[in-house]
Motif scaffolding. Structure first.
Motif, PDB file in Angstrom:
ATOM      1  N   ILE A 241       0.844  -1.174  -0.065  1.00 13.82           N
ATOM      2  CA  ILE A 241      -0.130   0.007   0.109  1.00 13.82           C
ATOM      3  C   ILE A 241       0.852   1.281  -0.001  1.00 13.82           C
ATOM      4  N   ILE A 242       1.890   1.215   0.943  1.00  9.58           N
ATOM      5  CA  ILE A 242       3.000   2.462   0.890  1.00  9.58           C
ATOM      6  C   ILE A 242       3.607   2.747  -0.555  1.00  9.58           C
ATOM      7  N   PHE A 243       3.902   1.701  -1.129  1.00  8.83           N
ATOM      8  CA  PHE A 243       4.527   1.515  -2.410  1.00  8.83           C
ATOM      9  C   PHE A 243       3.403   2.339  -3.540  1.00  8.83           C
ATOM     10  N   CYS A 244       2.214   2.066  -3.479  1.00  4.26           N
ATOM     11  CA  CYS A 244       1.139   2.535  -4.262  1.00  4.26           C
ATOM     12  C   CYS A 244       1.143   4.059  -4.011  1.00  4.26           C
ATOM     13  N   ILE A 245       1.247   4.390  -2.664  1.00  2.00           N
ATOM     14  CA  ILE A 245       0.972   5.794  -2.353  1.00  2.00           C
ATOM     15  C   ILE A 245       2.280   6.808  -2.875  1.00  2.00           C
ATOM     16  N   PHE A 246       3.478   6.193  -2.698  1.00  2.00           N
ATOM     17  CA  PHE A 246       4.664   6.530  -3.251  1.00  2.00           C
ATOM     18  C   PHE A 246       4.368   6.977  -4.710  1.00  2.00           C
ATOM     19  N   LEU A 247       3.966   5.893  -5.483  1.00  2.00           N
ATOM     20  CA  LEU A 247       3.730   5.935  -6.827  1.00  2.00           C
ATOM     21  C   LEU A 247       2.910   7.071  -7.238  1.00  2.00           C
ATOM     22  N   PHE A 248       1.941   7.253  -6.633  1.00  2.00           N
ATOM     23  CA  PHE A 248       0.795   8.201  -6.746  1.00  2.00           C
ATOM     24  C   PHE A 248       1.610   9.731  -6.600  1.00  2.00           C
ATOM     25  N   VAL A 249       2.438   9.590  -5.423  1.00  2.00           N
ATOM     26  CA  VAL A 249       2.984  10.894  -5.253  1.00  2.00           C
ATOM     27  C   VAL A 249       4.050  11.491  -6.369  1.00  2.00           C
ATOM     28  N   PHE A 250       4.823  10.309  -6.724  1.00  2.00           N
ATOM     29  CA  PHE A 250       5.822  10.869  -7.879  1.00  2.00           C
ATOM     30  C   PHE A 250       5.115  11.163  -9.089  1.00  2.00           C
ATOM     31  N   ILE A 251       4.163  10.263  -9.359  1.00  2.00           N
ATOM     32  CA  ILE A 251       3.373  10.809 -10.531  1.00  2.00           C
ATOM     33  C   ILE A 251       2.685  12.346 -10.625  1.00  2.00           C
ATOM     34  N   ILE A 252       2.334  12.659  -9.410  1.00  2.00           N
ATOM     35  CA  ILE A 252       1.972  14.000  -9.330  1.00  2.00           C
ATOM     36  C   ILE A 252       3.033  15.018  -9.545  1.00  2.00           C
ATOM     37  N   GLN A 253       4.128  14.653  -8.842  1.00  2.00           N
ATOM     38  CA  GLN A 253       5.461  15.665  -8.973  1.00  2.00           C
ATOM     39  C   GLN A 253       6.033  15.657 -10.738  1.00  2.00           C
ATOM     40  N   GLU A 254       5.838  14.596 -11.151  1.00  2.00           N
ATOM     41  CA  GLU A 254       6.263  14.655 -12.691  1.00  2.00           C
ATOM     42  C   GLU A 254       5.307  15.537 -13.281  1.00  2.00           C
ATOM     43  N   LEU A 255       4.148  15.378 -13.043  1.00  2.00           N
ATOM     44  CA  LEU A 255       3.283  16.195 -13.767  1.00  2.00           C
ATOM     45  C   LEU A 255       3.184  17.724 -13.472  1.00  2.00           C
ATOM     46  N   ARG A 256       3.407  17.912 -12.388  1.00  2.00           N
ATOM     47  CA  ARG A 256       3.676  19.318 -11.971  1.00  2.00           C
ATOM     48  C   ARG A 256       5.042  19.842 -12.770  1.00  2.00           C
ATOM     49  N   LYS A 257       6.231  19.122 -12.814  1.00  2.00           N
ATOM     50  CA  LYS A 257       7.238  19.666 -13.605  1.00  2.00           C
ATOM     51  C   LYS A 257       7.034  19.681 -14.933  1.00  2.00           C
ATOM     52  N   LEU A 258       6.235  18.783 -15.719  1.00  2.00           N
ATOM     53  CA  LEU A 258       5.796  18.764 -16.867  1.00  2.00           C
ATOM     54  C   LEU A 258       5.054  19.947 -17.320  1.00  2.00           C
ATOM     55  N   SER A 259       4.090  20.190 -16.330  1.00  2.00           N
ATOM     56  CA  SER A 259       3.504  21.649 -16.695  1.00  2.00           C
ATOM     57  C   SER A 259       4.146  22.972 -16.527  1.00  2.00           C
ATOM     58  N   ARG A 260       5.357  22.915 -15.633  1.00  2.00           N
ATOM     59  CA  ARG A 260       6.137  23.902 -15.434  1.00  2.00           C
ATOM     60  C   ARG A 260       7.066  24.166 -16.423  1.00  2.00           C
ATOM     61  N   PHE A 261       7.691  23.120 -17.048  1.00  2.00           N
ATOM     62  CA  PHE A 261       9.074  23.169 -17.921  1.00  2.00           C
ATOM     63  C   PHE A 261       8.584  22.805 -19.293  1.00  2.00           C
ATOM     64  N   LYS A 262       7.368  22.569 -19.577  1.00  2.00           N
ATOM     65  CA  LYS A 262       6.868  22.285 -20.917  1.00  2.00           C
ATOM     66  C   LYS A 262       7.809  21.156 -21.660  1.00  2.00           C
ATOM     67  N   SER A 263       8.089  21.477 -23.028  1.00  2.00           N
ATOM     68  CA  SER A 263       9.047  20.809 -23.857  1.00  2.00           C
ATOM     69  C   SER A 263      10.469  20.703 -23.159  1.00  2.00           C
ATOM     70  N   ALA A 264      10.888  21.537 -22.309  1.00  2.00           N
ATOM     71  CA  ALA A 264      12.169  21.486 -21.898  1.00  2.00           C
ATOM     72  C   ALA A 264      12.248  20.381 -20.769  1.00  2.00           C
ATOM     73  N   TYR A 265      11.237  19.989 -20.400  1.00  2.00           N
ATOM     74  CA  TYR A 265      11.217  18.874 -19.522  1.00  2.00           C
ATOM     75  C   TYR A 265      11.888  17.718 -19.966  1.00  2.00           C
ATOM     76  N   PHE A 266      11.583  17.408 -21.429  1.00  2.00           N
ATOM     77  CA  PHE A 266      12.223  16.022 -21.939  1.00  2.00           C
ATOM     78  C   PHE A 266      13.544  16.394 -22.514  1.00  2.00           C
ATOM     79  N   ARG A 267      14.246  17.553 -22.105  1.00  2.00           N
ATOM     80  CA  ARG A 267      15.752  17.692 -22.408  1.00  2.00           C
ATOM     81  C   ARG A 267      16.576  16.830 -21.536  1.00  2.00           C
ATOM     82  N   SER A 268      16.171  16.563 -20.114  1.00  2.00           N
ATOM     83  CA  SER A 268      16.935  16.346 -19.323  1.00  2.00           C
ATOM     84  C   SER A 268      17.065  14.793 -19.165  1.00  2.00           C
ATOM     85  N   VAL A 269      18.050  14.298 -19.001  1.00  2.00           N
ATOM     86  CA  VAL A 269      18.312  12.626 -18.945  1.00  2.00           C
ATOM     87  C   VAL A 269      17.787  12.218 -17.772  1.00  2.00           C
ATOM     88  N   TRP A 270      17.918  13.060 -16.615  1.00  2.00           N
ATOM     89  CA  TRP A 270      17.211  12.620 -15.156  1.00  2.00           C
ATOM     90  C   TRP A 270      15.762  12.451 -15.009  1.00  2.00           C
TER      91      TRP A 270
END
Length: 521
Positions: free
Chosen positions: A287-316
């Motif tokens: 259950i904790i793993f699923c919660i972490f997965l949900f949190v990480f998805i939210i983080q990546e969506l925020r970064k994607l909405s903030r940096f737009k296409s520049a998000y995909f220029r980072s290897v990390w």
């Protein structure tokens, strides 16, 4: 390009800038701690699926079915048989005796004949075993014309194209009739071929005497012939003492060259979960793993909405997406295996006289373990990078605090991080003095263009560099070190402007560094 020093930017004090840098370090430490907790939870889930009893169960079953000697030949076993004659000796000897344990060592009967066998008195034989044969058609290869008078039959290696789909032998019996492949079952990789499901299937009985009579009938009527390319022996066991299923497959391959090759697979898996208290602890980690997965998805969506296409220029960022994909695959495999286990066990309990295809579950369980292993590998790679970046940022922050000369560039900071990563991974030796490696002005300008700097910024930086070198030659020469040199009013003004420009450059590098660190995190 920064417009001016801090008093041109709304009066931001040096204390506020220092506070921002402290906040960046604290944020990095918080992310590192949170991610480390995620790693620990993932490791618990991975090793929670492993049980020492799995090894011992596989070992004892391998000893029983693979290493037991053939009748009248103590030097031969399933591991070393090389002919059809020895194969039938194994079928009517060690295999038959290993599958059916109907009495205690004192010859006392263990159970009713309608019940399943207890192999080694502890392992229940689930349903009934199955023997499956795959054959190829005659005349599936070309014979050299000069030898056609000597060779009338030709059986090529096994392929789906060469497979024999017709009935043969005693056509009125089911084991002589071909059954088509289901299309959904996994293919099996052998030594000399890749084999699919279907073929000529012999479903054994729960009675040892009936099974022995069937083996004798198949041997006398040449069920195995020149067209035979593979014979599979499949059955499954369940040990309630350790709550483990053991899925067993013995394979005898008959290559086109003649002879016989044997191989085997023993998979001990835990299909019935949430039985003990430890199982419930593992469930909480899931259950904790699923919660972490949900949190990480939210983080990546925020970064994607903030940096737009520049998000995909980072290897990390791509590494983050890869980890999320692997986590989704792990959750999918886990849910699919549990669902299929529930359905298959329900069918087995309704009909105990049929063969339960647990090999299908073992196949998907292997894929699940592989996905988890790859996920852990990349997750630890990311963790190491976060730790090293935090260490490097602390070193750079210390450079600010002690007031060192700001004659470094952003490229040196990134290069320093890469060197730290390689050194801690032991892929590169530490360099004694990196400052000895000098680059030309043209290389630095080209590198700045690749980093996205404007031409005006590059030209101003080059002019500033030439200005600095001229002043250093005049006031930091080793030849006049220690001598007092008077400074004119014009020179003092130039030194003052130079100090102002250096402060602007330092503040600009700080902003760029903070942006890079936010993208990397």
């Amino acid at each position: 390009m920064p417009q001016a020093t801090w008093w041109y930017r709304g009066g931001t004090s040096k204390h506020d800038l220092h506070y921002r840098r402290e906040a960046e370090v604290n944020t990095t430490l918080e992310e590192l701690l949170l991610y480390f907790i995620f790693l620990i939870n993932l490791c618990i889930l991975t090793f929670g699926m492993v049980n020492p009893h799995m090894y011992y169960l596989n070992k004892v079953m391998s000893s029983l079915f693979v290493d037991t000697s053939l009748p009248d030949d103590e030097r031969s076993s399933f591991r070393s048989i090389q002919s059809i004659t020895e194969f039938w000796k194994f079928m009517e000897g060690p295999l038959l005796d290993g599958l059916y344990w109907d009495s205690w060592y004192s010859n006392k009967q263990l159970y009713n004949a309608k019940n399943s066998s207890r192999i080694y008195y502890e392992n229940i034989l689930l349903g009934v075993p199955r023997v499956r044969q795959l054959r190829v058609r005659n005349n599936t290869c070309k014979v050299y014309p000069a030898f056609q008078s000597l060779v009338s039959d030709c059986y090529n290696k096994y392929t789906a194209k060469n497979e024999d789909l017709s009935d043969f032998g005693l056509r009125h019996k089911p084991e002589w009739k071909h059954l088509p492949s289901s299309g959904t079952a996994p293919w099996h990789w052998g030594f000399v071929g890749v084999y699919r499901d279907g073929g000529y299937i012999v479903t054994l009985s729960k009675s040892k005497s009936e099974t022995k009579a069937k083996f004798v009938d198949l041997r006398l009527n040449n069920w195995i012939g020149r067209g035979t390319r593979a014979v599979f022996i499949d059955f499954s066991l369940y040990n309630a003492n350790v709550n483990l299923f053991c899925i067993i497959r013995l394979l005898a391959e008959f290559p086109a060259t003649g002879g016989l090759l044997t191989s085997w697979q023993f998979y001990s898996v835990k299909l019935l979960r949430y039985v003990s208290y430890y199982d419930y602890f593992i469930a909480s980690c899931e259950i904790i793993f699923c919660i972490f997965l949900f949190v990480f998805i939210i983080q990546e969506l925020r970064k994607l909405s903030r940096f737009k296409s520049a998000y995909f220029r980072s290897v990390w960022n791509w590494l983050e997406l890869l980890l999320l994909l692997l986590c989704f695959l792990a959750v999918f495999f886990y849910a699919y295996c549990n669902l299929q286990s529930f359905l298959l066990l329900g069918q087995l309990l309704k009909n105990t006289e049929s063969y339960p295809d647990f090999y299908f579950l073992a196949y998907w369980h292997i894929y699940y373990n592989n996905v988890i292993a790859i996920t852990i590998f990349f997750a630890w790679i990311k963790n190491m990078f976060l730790a090293i970046i935090n260490d490097t940022y602390s070193e750079v922050k210390a450079d600010y605090s002690i007031g060192r000369r700001p004659d470094f560039e952003l490229g040196k900071i990134i290069k320093k991080s890469c060197f730290n990563i390689l050194e801690k991974l032991r892929l590169k030796k530490a360099e004694e003095n990196e400052d000895k490696k000098m680059k030309t002005a043209g290389d630095l300008a080209q590198r700045a263009r690749k980093e996205g700097f404007d031409e005006s910024e590059i030209q101003e930086a080059e002019q500033m560099k030439r200005w600095k070198e001229r002043l250093e030659r005049k006031y930091y020469s080793t030849e006049i070190q220690g001598d007092f040199q008077p400074v004119t009013q014009q020179e003092f003004r130039e030194l003052f402007l130079y100090a102002v420009e250096l402060e602007k450059e330092l503040h600009y590098i700080s902003l760029k560094l903070n942006q890079v660190l936010r993208k990397l995190h």
